[in-house]
Design an enzyme around this catalytic site. Structure first.
Site, PDB file in Angstrom:
ATOM      1  CG  HIS A   1      -5.616  -2.065   8.995  1.00 15.48           C
ATOM      2  ND1 HIS A   1      -4.968  -1.367   9.894  1.00 15.48           N
ATOM      3  CD2 HIS A   1      -6.357  -1.002   8.260  1.00 15.48           C
ATOM      4  CE1 HIS A   1      -5.343  -0.143  10.072  1.00 15.48           C
ATOM      5  NE2 HIS A   1      -6.107  -0.073   8.991  1.00 15.48           N
TER       6      HIS A   1
ATOM      7  CG  ASN B   1      -1.752   1.243   1.490  1.00 19.59           C
ATOM      8  OD1 ASN B   1      -1.369   2.338   1.246  1.00 19.59           O
ATOM      9  ND2 ASN B   1      -2.994   0.872   1.538  1.00 19.59           N
TER      10      ASN B   1
ATOM     11  CD  GLU C   1      -7.317  -5.992   2.946  1.00 18.73           C
ATOM     12  OE1 GLU C   1      -7.508  -5.293   1.531  1.00 18.73           O
ATOM     13  OE2 GLU C   1      -6.626  -5.574   3.404  1.00 18.73           O
TER      14      GLU C   1
ATOM     15  CB  THR D   1      -9.555   1.280   7.057  1.00 16.20           C
ATOM     16  OG1 THR D   1      -9.271   2.002   5.885  1.00 16.20           O
ATOM     17  CG2 THR D   1     -10.838   0.619   7.025  1.00 16.20           C
TER      18      THR D   1
ATOM     19  NE  ARG E   1       7.373  21.177   4.667  1.00 12.32           N
ATOM     20  CZ  ARG E   1       8.534  21.608   4.842  1.00 12.32           C
ATOM     21  NH1 ARG E   1       9.339  21.846   3.763  1.00 12.32           N
ATOM     22  NH2 ARG E   1       9.035  21.601   6.137  1.00 12.32           N
TER      23      ARG E   1
ATOM     24  CD  GLU F   1      -7.469  -0.543   0.757  1.00 15.46           C
ATOM     25  OE1 GLU F   1      -7.591   0.634   1.319  1.00 15.46           O
ATOM     26  OE2 GLU F   1      -6.498  -1.321   1.141  1.00 15.46           O
TER      27      GLU F   1
ATOM     28  NE  ARG G   1      -8.153  10.911   5.485  1.00 20.40           N
ATOM     29  CZ  ARG G   1      -8.428  10.331   6.459  1.00 20.40           C
ATOM     30  NH1 ARG G   1      -7.795   9.572   7.397  1.00 20.40           N
ATOM     31  NH2 ARG G   1      -9.696  10.502   6.965  1.00 20.40           N
ATOM     32  CG  HIS G   2      -3.828   8.844   1.655  1.00 18.78           C
ATOM     33  ND1 HIS G   2      -4.780   8.291   0.630  1.00 18.78           N
ATOM     34  CD2 HIS G   2      -4.214   8.301   2.913  1.00 18.78           C
ATOM     35  CE1 HIS G   2      -5.485   7.241   1.201  1.00 18.78           C
ATOM     36  NE2 HIS G   2      -5.242   7.380   2.638  1.00 18.78           N
TER      37      HIS G   2
ATOM     38  NE  ARG H   1      -8.533   7.265   4.087  1.00 18.45           N
ATOM     39  CZ  ARG H   1      -9.685   6.960   5.336  1.00 18.45           C
ATOM     40  NH1 ARG H   1     -10.713   7.614   5.255  1.00 18.45           N
ATOM     41  NH2 ARG H   1      -9.162   5.799   5.933  1.00 18.45           N
TER      42      ARG H   1
ATOM     43  CG  HIS I   1      -8.576   3.836   0.740  1.00 15.91           C
ATOM     44  ND1 HIS I   1      -8.851   3.625   2.051  1.00 15.91           N
ATOM     45  CD2 HIS I   1      -9.706   4.174   0.318  1.00 15.91           C
ATOM     46  CE1 HIS I   1     -10.041   4.071   2.194  1.00 15.91           C
ATOM     47  NE2 HIS I   1     -10.548   4.398   1.206  1.00 15.91           N
TER      48      HIS I   1
ATOM     49  CG  HIS J   1       1.259   5.007   4.530  1.00 13.15           C
ATOM     50  ND1 HIS J   1       0.354   5.125   5.593  1.00 13.15           N
ATOM     51  CD2 HIS J   1       1.056   3.587   4.449  1.00 13.15           C
ATOM     52  CE1 HIS J   1      -0.391   4.258   5.818  1.00 13.15           C
ATOM     53  NE2 HIS J   1      -0.042   3.123   5.085  1.00 13.15           N
TER      54      HIS J   1
HETATM   55  N1  PXP Z   1      -6.318  -3.059   3.923  1.00  6.93           N
HETATM   56  C1  PXP Z   1      -6.873  -2.021   4.117  1.00  6.93           C
HETATM   57  C2  PXP Z   1      -8.338  -2.123   3.771  1.00  6.93           C
HETATM   58  C3  PXP Z   1      -6.351  -0.630   4.635  1.00  6.93           C
HETATM   59  O1  PXP Z   1      -7.231   0.330   4.801  1.00  6.93           O
HETATM   60  C4  PXP Z   1      -5.038  -0.459   4.940  1.00  6.93           C
HETATM   61  C5  PXP Z   1      -4.544   0.934   5.406  1.00  6.93           C
HETATM   62  O2  PXP Z   1      -4.439   1.744   4.293  1.00  6.93           O
HETATM   63  C6  PXP Z   1      -4.132  -1.743   4.621  1.00  6.93           C
HETATM   64  C7  PXP Z   1      -4.829  -2.768   4.258  1.00  6.93           C
HETATM   65  C8  PXP Z   1      -2.841  -1.590   4.957  1.00  6.93           C
HETATM   66  O3  PXP Z   1      -2.438  -1.152   6.292  1.00  6.93           O
HETATM   67  P1  PXP Z   1      -1.050  -0.865   7.065  1.00  6.93           P
HETATM   68  O4  PXP Z   1      -0.758   0.465   6.367  1.00  6.93           O
HETATM   69  O5  PXP Z   1      -1.299  -0.911   8.360  1.00  6.93           O
HETATM   70  O6  PXP Z   1       0.032  -2.036   6.461  1.00  6.93           O
END
Ligand code: PXP
Length: 244
Positions: free
Chosen positions: A192, A7, A152, A101, A18, A70, A49-50, A45, A43, A10
């Protein structure tokens, strides 16, 4: 065999802090794939936000492995997902005020909207649709009636458990949930809070998991060792558990 999807939300969070063009999540996705990831997760959103809309276009073009989009059931998100046509669409609950989430979907309560959305995504040519669920057998059984082919499993409670006993309790819940999903004919994904420390126990204990989605732990580690090395470490960990 469990595959590692990374994912990259981040990376976009850092860029947006910035309001710059870097670090670019598309470039990060390329590096993740070159370093051993089997695919990329993002994801989009509703509050952006990202990940931004232009990232979605770039990721669709750049990712060669599996692309997992996502999204919530929000009409605009569904329409962008349909136009993007990723390999996998994962439906998740979304709350504006949450940091990330926080829980799985209430599939029993939202059966109609989820079924309609799964149908819309399939109609757009998306071959695989998953629902993000807590390890609750009743919720998992309800997924069958939505037409989704995968779940998932939300591993957040397992990841947050610190004491050994609590961690074992949570991992057994996940194992039972994976069995139930498998018996229902669903493909099992999970994610997650999975990280370099908890992954081995998870992988040893929870059967049938075809894919894990991991983000924060890898991007956080990359601050110290670089993204390529952080991805390779996790890819090797996943591979080792696949053969053991
Ligand atoms: N799966 C889902 C549905 C999520 O929302 C996230 C977080 O963005 C992840 C997996 C990945 O989680 P993490 O960033 O904590 O590894």
């Amino acid at each position: 065999m469990t595959r590692l999807l990374i994912n990259i939300d981040h990376v976009a969070t850092l860029r947006n802090a910035r309001r710059k063009a870097f670090p670019d999540p598309v470039e990060a996705a390329r590096l993740c794939e070159a370093s051993g990831a089997d695919g990329i997760v993002f994801h989009l959103r509703e509050d952006r936000r990202h990940i931004q809309d232009h990232d979605v276009v770039g990721l669709k073009q750049a990712v060669h492995g599996k692309l997992d989009f996502e999204l919530s059931t929000n009409e605009e998100m569904v329409s962008i997902c349909c136009a993007t046509c990723p390999d996998l669409a994962t439906l998740v609950p979304e709350k504006r005020e949450e940091i990330t989430t926080e829980c799985g979907l209430d599939v029993i309560r939202h059966q109609t909207i989820l079924s309609d959305t799964v149908d819309q995504l399939h109609q757009a040519g998306i071959g695989e649709v998953a629902l993000f669920v807590d390890p609750d057998p009743d919720q998992i059984q309800a997924v069958r009636d939505t037409g989704a082919s995968a779940i998932e499993l939300h591993t957040g409670d397992f990841a947050n458990a610190t004491a050994g006993e609590e961690q074992l309790y949570e991992v057994h819940k996940l194992a039972r949930a994976a069995d139930v999903g498998h018996e229902c004919g669903l493909t099992i994904h999970a994610g997650h809070g999975l990280d370099y420390n908890n992954y081995s126990l998870f992988a040893r204990s929870v059967p049938h998991v075809r894919e894990v989605s991991i983000g924060f732990a890898i991007i956080a580690r990359s601050v110290f060792v670089g993204l390529g090395a952080a991805v390779t470490e996790m890819a090797q960990l996943v591979k080792r558990q696949n053969v053991s």
